[in-house]
Structures are given as C-alpha cells and as structure tokens.
Design a protein around this motif. Sequence first.
Motif, PDB file in Angstrom:
ATOM      1  N   GLY A  79       0.754  -1.285  -0.004  1.00  0.00           N
ATOM      2  CA  GLY A  79      -0.019  -0.037  -0.015  1.00  0.00           C
ATOM      3  C   GLY A  79       0.836   1.286   0.032  1.00  0.00           C
ATOM      4  N   LYS A  80       0.578   2.182   0.847  1.00  0.00           N
ATOM      5  CA  LYS A  80       1.300   3.424   0.927  1.00  0.00           C
ATOM      6  C   LYS A  80       1.901   3.696   2.357  1.00  0.00           C
ATOM      7  CE  LYS A  80      -1.585   5.349  -2.797  1.00  0.00           C
ATOM      8  NZ  LYS A  80      -2.902   6.245  -2.833  1.00  0.00           N
ATOM      9  N   PRO A  81       3.040   3.086   2.749  1.00  0.00           N
ATOM     10  CA  PRO A  81       3.640   3.184   3.897  1.00  0.00           C
ATOM     11  C   PRO A  81       3.985   4.758   4.245  1.00  0.00           C
ATOM     12  CG  PRO A  81       4.810   1.381   2.703  1.00  0.00           C
ATOM     13  CD  PRO A  81       3.904   2.302   1.463  1.00  0.00           C
ATOM     14  N   VAL A  82       3.785   4.799   5.698  1.00  0.00           N
ATOM     15  CA  VAL A  82       3.982   6.464   6.098  1.00  0.00           C
ATOM     16  C   VAL A  82       5.453   6.991   5.650  1.00  0.00           C
ATOM     17  CG1 VAL A  82       4.632   5.576   8.315  1.00  0.00           C
ATOM     18  CG2 VAL A  82       3.573   7.954   8.006  1.00  0.00           C
ATOM     19  N   GLU A  83       6.286   6.134   6.163  1.00  0.00           N
ATOM     20  CA  GLU A  83       7.770   6.707   5.897  1.00  0.00           C
ATOM     21  C   GLU A  83       8.203   6.738   4.408  1.00  0.00           C
ATOM     22  OE1 GLU A  83       8.888   2.277   5.708  1.00  0.00           O
ATOM     23  OE2 GLU A  83       7.344   3.492   6.695  1.00  0.00           O
ATOM     24  N   ILE A  84       7.525   5.835   3.771  1.00  0.00           N
ATOM     25  CA  ILE A  84       7.929   5.803   2.241  1.00  0.00           C
ATOM     26  C   ILE A  84       7.473   7.145   1.903  1.00  0.00           C
ATOM     27  CG2 ILE A  84       7.553   4.966   0.081  1.00  0.00           C
ATOM     28  CD1 ILE A  84       9.513   3.186   2.114  1.00  0.00           C
ATOM     29  N   ASN A  85       6.477   7.719   2.109  1.00  0.00           N
ATOM     30  CA  ASN A  85       5.806   8.840   1.592  1.00  0.00           C
ATOM     31  C   ASN A  85       6.510  10.173   2.047  1.00  0.00           C
ATOM     32  OD1 ASN A  85       3.551   8.557  -0.644  1.00  0.00           O
ATOM     33  ND2 ASN A  85       3.485   6.767   0.839  1.00  0.00           N
ATOM     34  N   SER A 126       2.372  15.484  18.533  1.00  0.00           N
ATOM     35  CA  SER A 126       1.477  14.225  18.895  1.00  0.00           C
ATOM     36  C   SER A 126       2.513  12.981  18.492  1.00  0.00           C
ATOM     37  CB  SER A 126       0.215  14.393  18.280  1.00  0.00           C
ATOM     38  OG  SER A 126      -0.523  15.521  18.846  1.00  0.00           O
ATOM     39  N   VAL A 127       2.857  13.074  17.438  1.00  0.00           N
ATOM     40  CA  VAL A 127       3.760  11.753  17.050  1.00  0.00           C
ATOM     41  C   VAL A 127       4.877  11.479  17.899  1.00  0.00           C
ATOM     42  CG1 VAL A 127       5.370  11.148  15.158  1.00  0.00           C
ATOM     43  CG2 VAL A 127       2.990  11.981  14.530  1.00  0.00           C
ATOM     44  N   VAL A 128       5.662  12.627  18.142  1.00  0.00           N
ATOM     45  CA  VAL A 128       6.778  12.529  19.269  1.00  0.00           C
ATOM     46  C   VAL A 128       6.304  12.103  20.589  1.00  0.00           C
ATOM     47  CG1 VAL A 128       8.821  13.840  20.319  1.00  0.00           C
ATOM     48  CG2 VAL A 128       8.228  14.142  18.017  1.00  0.00           C
ATOM     49  N   GLU A 129       4.983  12.662  21.058  1.00  0.00           N
ATOM     50  CA  GLU A 129       4.591  11.951  22.267  1.00  0.00           C
ATOM     51  C   GLU A 129       4.219  10.701  22.249  1.00  0.00           C
ATOM     52  OE1 GLU A 129       1.543  14.664  23.296  1.00  0.00           O
ATOM     53  OE2 GLU A 129       3.042  16.114  24.161  1.00  0.00           O
ATOM     54  N   THR A 130       3.542  10.023  21.199  1.00  0.00           N
ATOM     55  CA  THR A 130       3.511   8.908  21.077  1.00  0.00           C
ATOM     56  C   THR A 130       4.271   7.699  20.996  1.00  0.00           C
ATOM     57  OG1 THR A 130       1.137   9.393  19.747  1.00  0.00           O
ATOM     58  CG2 THR A 130       1.928   6.987  19.287  1.00  0.00           C
ATOM     59  N   CYS A 131       5.484   8.352  20.057  1.00  0.00           N
ATOM     60  CA  CYS A 131       6.597   7.486  19.817  1.00  0.00           C
ATOM     61  C   CYS A 131       7.153   7.454  21.212  1.00  0.00           C
ATOM     62  CB  CYS A 131       7.458   7.993  18.753  1.00  0.00           C
ATOM     63  SG  CYS A 131       6.751   7.580  17.274  1.00  0.00           S
ATOM     64  N   LEU A 160      16.806   5.729  17.203  1.00  0.00           N
ATOM     65  CA  LEU A 160      16.928   6.702  18.202  1.00  0.00           C
ATOM     66  C   LEU A 160      17.219   7.881  17.793  1.00  0.00           C
ATOM     67  CD1 LEU A 160      16.580   6.669  21.370  1.00  0.00           C
ATOM     68  CD2 LEU A 160      19.279   6.324  21.500  1.00  0.00           C
ATOM     69  N   GLY A 161      18.191   8.091  16.559  1.00  0.00           N
ATOM     70  CA  GLY A 161      18.548   9.165  15.976  1.00  0.00           C
ATOM     71  C   GLY A 161      17.393   9.983  15.311  1.00  0.00           C
ATOM     72  N   PRO A 162      16.563   9.376  14.590  1.00  0.00           N
ATOM     73  CA  PRO A 162      15.425  10.198  13.974  1.00  0.00           C
ATOM     74  C   PRO A 162      14.465  10.605  15.396  1.00  0.00           C
ATOM     75  CG  PRO A 162      15.907   8.395  12.515  1.00  0.00           C
ATOM     76  CD  PRO A 162      16.694   8.157  13.668  1.00  0.00           C
ATOM     77  N   PHE A 163      14.339   9.970  16.412  1.00  0.00           N
ATOM     78  CA  PHE A 163      13.630  10.447  17.602  1.00  0.00           C
ATOM     79  C   PHE A 163      14.118  11.666  18.066  1.00  0.00           C
ATOM     80  CE2 PHE A 163      12.706  10.432  21.815  1.00  0.00           C
ATOM     81  CZ  PHE A 163      11.108  10.476  21.831  1.00  0.00           C
ATOM     82  N   ALA A 164      15.310  11.430  18.481  1.00  0.00           N
ATOM     83  CA  ALA A 164      16.055  12.739  19.052  1.00  0.00           C
ATOM     84  C   ALA A 164      15.884  14.043  18.165  1.00  0.00           C
ATOM     85  CB  ALA A 164      17.492  12.381  19.390  1.00  0.00           C
ATOM     86  N   LEU A 165      16.156  13.699  16.913  1.00  0.00           N
ATOM     87  CA  LEU A 165      16.029  15.061  16.118  1.00  0.00           C
ATOM     88  C   LEU A 165      14.473  15.475  15.847  1.00  0.00           C
ATOM     89  CD1 LEU A 165      18.384  13.983  13.114  1.00  0.00           C
ATOM     90  CD2 LEU A 165      18.759  15.753  14.866  1.00  0.00           C
ATOM     91  N   ALA A 166      13.678  14.467  15.911  1.00  0.00           N
ATOM     92  CA  ALA A 166      12.131  14.864  15.838  1.00  0.00           C
ATOM     93  C   ALA A 166      11.682  15.565  17.364  1.00  0.00           C
ATOM     94  CB  ALA A 166      11.425  13.582  15.671  1.00  0.00           C
ATOM     95  N   HIS A 167      12.175  15.313  18.256  1.00  0.00           N
ATOM     96  CA  HIS A 167      11.992  15.639  19.849  1.00  0.00           C
ATOM     97  C   HIS A 167      12.529  17.209  19.723  1.00  0.00           C
ATOM     98  CE1 HIS A 167      12.476  16.576  24.010  1.00  0.00           C
ATOM     99  NE2 HIS A 167      11.558  15.414  24.332  1.00  0.00           N
ATOM    100  N   PHE A 168      13.751  17.156  19.262  1.00  0.00           N
ATOM    101  CA  PHE A 168      14.481  18.824  19.046  1.00  0.00           C
ATOM    102  C   PHE A 168      13.577  19.663  18.436  1.00  0.00           C
ATOM    103  CE2 PHE A 168      17.250  21.894  17.084  1.00  0.00           C
ATOM    104  CZ  PHE A 168      17.499  22.558  18.133  1.00  0.00           C
ATOM    105  N   ILE A 208       7.897   8.257  12.925  1.00  0.00           N
ATOM    106  CA  ILE A 208       8.851   9.531  13.420  1.00  0.00           C
ATOM    107  C   ILE A 208       9.631  10.086  12.230  1.00  0.00           C
ATOM    108  CG2 ILE A 208      10.840   7.865  13.732  1.00  0.00           C
ATOM    109  CD1 ILE A 208       9.367  10.483  16.116  1.00  0.00           C
ATOM    110  N   LEU A 209       9.965   9.589  11.117  1.00  0.00           N
ATOM    111  CA  LEU A 209      10.543  10.300   9.896  1.00  0.00           C
ATOM    112  C   LEU A 209       9.757  11.316   9.430  1.00  0.00           C
ATOM    113  CD1 LEU A 209      11.867   6.886   8.070  1.00  0.00           C
ATOM    114  CD2 LEU A 209      13.286   8.613   9.680  1.00  0.00           C
ATOM    115  N   ALA A 210       8.251  11.135   9.335  1.00  0.00           N
ATOM    116  CA  ALA A 210       7.536  12.329   9.049  1.00  0.00           C
ATOM    117  C   ALA A 210       7.792  13.539   9.879  1.00  0.00           C
ATOM    118  CB  ALA A 210       6.045  11.989   8.921  1.00  0.00           C
ATOM    119  N   VAL A 211       8.301  13.427  10.891  1.00  0.00           N
ATOM    120  CA  VAL A 211       8.693  14.672  11.760  1.00  0.00           C
ATOM    121  C   VAL A 211      10.117  14.959  11.671  1.00  0.00           C
ATOM    122  CG1 VAL A 211       8.560  15.650  14.095  1.00  0.00           C
ATOM    123  CG2 VAL A 211       6.957  13.978  13.256  1.00  0.00           C
ATOM    124  N   SER A 212      11.288  13.925  11.467  1.00  0.00           N
ATOM    125  CA  SER A 212      12.411  14.220  11.720  1.00  0.00           C
ATOM    126  C   SER A 212      13.115  14.765  10.340  1.00  0.00           C
ATOM    127  CB  SER A 212      13.443  12.906  12.172  1.00  0.00           C
ATOM    128  OG  SER A 212      13.315  11.828  11.292  1.00  0.00           O
TER     129      SER A 212
END
Length: 678
Positions: A464-470, A557-562, A607-615, A540-544
């Motif tokens: 289908g259409k995966p979130v990180e691919i898009n 909301s994505v960062v909080e959920t993750c 963990l890298g993308p999460f830290a960057l998204a958090h920042f 998380i890649l949609a934020v980072s």
Amino acid sequence: MPQRIEPQTESNSHVRFGRDICCDLPAAESREWLVTNGIGGFASGTVSGGLTRRYHGLLIAALQPPVGRTQLVGALDETVRYSGATYALATHRWASGAVDPQGFLYLESFHLEGATPVWTYALADALLEKRVWMAQAENTTFVQYTVLRATGPLEIDLKALVNYRDFHSLTHAGDWHMKIAPVEHGVMILPFDTATPFFLKSAQASCEPRHEWYRDCFLPRETERGLEDREDQLFAALFRAKLDPGESLTIVATTEATTILDAEASRVQRASHEVDLLKRWQTQNVKLAADAPGWLRQLVLAADQFIVKRSLPEEPDGRSVIAGYHWFADWGRDTMIALPGLGLATGRADVARQILLAFSRYVDGGMLPNNFPDAGGKPEYNSVDAALWYFEAVRQYFEATQDAATLQKLFPVLAAMIDAHVAGTRYNIHVDGADGLLYAGGPGIQLTWMDVKIGDWVVTPRTGKPVEINALWINALETMAQFAHLLNKSVNTYERLSTQATKSFQKFWNAERNCCFDVIDVPGSAKTGGKDGSVRPNQILAVSLTVSPLNAEQQKSVVETCGQRLLTSHGLRSLAPEEPNYQGHYGGDPRSRDSAYHQGTVWGWLLGPFALAHFRVYNDRSAALRYLEPLGSHISAYGLGTLAEIFDGDPPHAPRGCIAQAWTVGEILRTYSELAKT
C-alpha cells in the motif's frame, strides 16, 4: 585551536575491564571485539579468548572484496612456561560441556587501544600482553605477544588452528587433508587444489607443520540462535619462541605471500590511521569535539569499520558500507541511511562522494540495489526505500560540501529515478495519480525496511502506501526542486508532485489515536478502511526529515506517541507493547527470531530520528542529546567500541543481532553532529 589528538592507550581507553569481567566466563563471553581491514575482511572473538560463534576467528578473509568472506584462521592456542610453571592461556568450549583450558582465569585486564583489542595475562610475577589488529586493505592479521614484566624468560608455544569455509558455514572434517608446506618464517596452507592459499608466519619463532584435527568445538551463541553449534578446526602449525622481558613475538596470518612481517611498522600505520580519523572528525566538529563524551570518539573509529572498498570498472576507488558484523554484506538501504553519519559527520566527505558515485552505477529502473550477494554476482532490486534514502544522502552530502561538480554528475540519475517512480517500476512501485502518494508492493512481497519473509509468510505486510515511504518521497521531491533551482533547470514537475503529495499526506493522520497510520490504501482490508493503525516507529520520519508534511500540533503528537509507547533506552520498539502481535523477546531458532524482528524488537538506529524529531518539536538541545547517552554508553557491552543492531523490546532490553550495525553507529554520529550545530 583544535586540540591535539593523541593515540589511545590503556589509561585513556573508553573500553576497559579488570578481573571482575575478564575472569567471569559468561560476562567475558558476552563482550565481543572486532577488527577490520577496509575490504570486507575481519577478525573477531570474545574477551575470554574463546570462540562462541561461527563468525569468530583471527582471519575471516574477503576473497572477493568486499564479499566472499572465508574463515581461514580460527585461533592461536597459547601455552606459556615460566619459572617452572606451565600456563595454558586459551579458552575452549567443547561439545562434551567441558571448558578446557580455562585461560580466561589468568586475565588481568582487557581494553581497546583505539579499535585494537589488548589483553594482559598475569602469570605469577610476569605480565604478558596480547593484541590483535589487521593491515589496511589486506587480508592480513597480526597477533602480537609482549612480555611487559618478568624476572626471567618466557617460553611460548602457539598452536595455529585453521579452517577454510564460507563464514556462514561450519566444518566437519571427516578425512579432509590440507596441504601444509614449510615456507620461509612459517607455513603455506592449501586446503584443496582450487582454494586460495594462505600463510602463517613469524619472524621471531620457529615453526613446525602439523596436521591434527580438533573435533567438536562448541559454539554456544549458535545454540542460542537455534543453529548447528559445533565444528572442527585443524591444528596446522606449532610456533615456538623464548622471550626475555620487553621482547615481542608476532604471528602473521595472511593471504599475501609477500606481506611484511614488521609488526611495529604495521602498528604505527594502524595508529596513524586512527589518529587521522579522529583529526578529520574534530576538524568537522570543532564545537562538538571539545566536550564530546568518550563514547562518541570511540564511535568515530567504529564508523571506519563499516566503510569498505568496492572497485568498479568506472570507479576503481568506489566505496560501499558493510551493513553489519558479523553476517551482513553491503546493502543499499543501510548504506544510504548510515552514510551521512559514517562519512559526513566524521569529516570524510571524500568517502561519502565515492559511495554515492559508486551506487549511481547500479541504479536500474529508478531503483537502488537492496543488497549484493555475499558470493558476488548481480545485485537484487527489491526495496522501495533504498532509492529514496539515496536522495536524502545526496542532499546531506551537498549541504555539507556544496560540491556542484558531483551534483551535476548525479542530477540526471536522480531525475531519471523520479521519472521511473512516476511511470511505475518493479513490484508495483508507482505514484498514484489521484493523490501523488507512492504505492508499493503486492502479495508475498516486502519492500520496506521491515522486510522479513519466512517462506511465503510476509511477517509485517506493508503493501500500500507506507507512512515513511511517503515522507521520504516528499523529501526527495523537495530535494530535487532545490537541486533543479541550483542547476537552472525546471522545478515545475517536482514542485507540483510535492504539493500534491504533501496535501494528500493528511490521509495518514489517525485522529482516533492521535498519530499516523502506518500504511494506508492497504489492499483487501475493507474492515479497517484500508488503513493499518498499528503504532509503529516509521511515523517518526515524518517529523525528523528536513521537510515535514505534518503541522506543528501533529508533529508534537507523533513525538509524544513514540516517546510514550515505543521509546526505550536503546532505540524505538518496532511495535507498541499493547498491539496484538507484539513480541518482547528476540531469540530462538531462525523462524522465532524472524517473527519477532519487526514485532516489538528495538532498533537502535531509530533513536537518531527520534532525538531529532524531539528537538524539532521542543527546541531543547540538551534534552535531545540525553536520549543518546544510554545507547552511546553501550560500547562497553556486546560489540565493544561499537553499537548493536537490535535489542529486546522488554526490559532490560538485552542486545541482540549483529554486534556492530552501520546505521546504528551512523545515525548516532549524525544526530549528535546535527544537534551540536544548533
């Protein structure tokens, strides 16, 4: 001015153990060392000195660099006679259950000197040091013994245990007879007529050819993995020497008939190489380097272990990235995710350029190879995300270097890749004209990084259409618009596609769970509206990523959920614990492991993308950096001086999988570097 980089010694080593670890067999066996040669070959083992995996040995040579890896030399069994006593320093496990000899009990200490493992044995009032390293760009391993302290001479016998097998296999000798012939300073070993000959040599020791099989060696890590766990090794040569205090003895294991035997010259070259690596990193990260934690400096050296030469007719200096040790070869997806950290964050943009150009030669149908067969041959094109990560790697390369000449070379390749995705390529990968989003896959196919397949069972189907691919697709389009503008080319197509896809990305928003669906337009799922609402880390890649298609509230909301449902000390779980298919332990036979691989197992690279998204959401640099500390400190466990591939989803999050993973190391280096720039 940048501080001077000194060669690492025991006193400033970031990985160091005493008897509490060294003399505790389970603790010593659980910590594994790794040295590499830059062409795919390696040596590896445990602090205890024993072999616990089929991938352990002193010379696993890359006979078709960077692949064709073959175990040639398993171990050197050391016996020392000193002051009337005899000390057996080797450690062996046997299929009978015995551990004999138990040389680990004589270990006084272990440390990494740069990336070089160093053991110190206490034998009454004598201290004997052992170290292992490889020559750069050669299938050559040096094992050096030095008498640091003694009141008289030490007599040393070294039994060389050899083999000749694919590094994934095991040997059951039967009546196999290898040819072992004396040569100057040692022996040549020819396992069979069409084999690659290899050599064991020493400038300081006498050498006696032998031919005696050691049968039923036991490999406990293979038992844990549900695989065959015993094999045979051939005692092929006995080296003998007498050493006075301060003297050294070196054994050289090599496929090179004329390699140098000068251990001191080789050690100087190795140390100089590591000093240069640290200098380049420091120059690239002046602000960061002064206050960086010791584990970060160690990861700079670890990064070099993954970078290998892959020569091509058009790119004789081509480079690639080994995805993980011990068992992976070079994979397109892993290479592009790891490249910014391994190459750019360490000040090695020249290496990053070589890798990008080398892989550009392999683009086919708009796709990048997912992996190269370990025995050589044609690459496989079965990944939707490898190509998209290539755009991101090129973007980061240009941002770091402003290398317009390389961009000019790569732009036609990138443009053709976009065209191929719009027109449609392998595995039903195509842009949906109705919404501009990227669709991929079909029955029995797995194309994203969650790519385990057991027979006909796709464990995590994401057709289908995966979130990180898009998210990656939108960033690729924005990157192309930027490049086109810089090169005075039309940006209209890229801007139009990006605008459409960005607007359509709101389809991924799951208002009920206040985060993103993992996949939308899933075929045959009418009950769920064609949407997979499993809480996974891909969102998380949609934020980072540089361009986020989510608004600020959605990003938060994505960062909080993750953070609340997926985050652990060592990375993000691949599935939230409350989901029906969650598995918190990774282990057992291949089927058990593969079924858990993406169903809760923790992945360090995320963990890298999460830290960057958090920042991005909170703009708190210190808080973002603190998320990296526990994983960075893990250099003293499992793979020493490096970072593991995966961890259990359940506490205490034990390390699993590869002891050294390129994208884990790369993403931590990249993230730390990015955050330090802010």
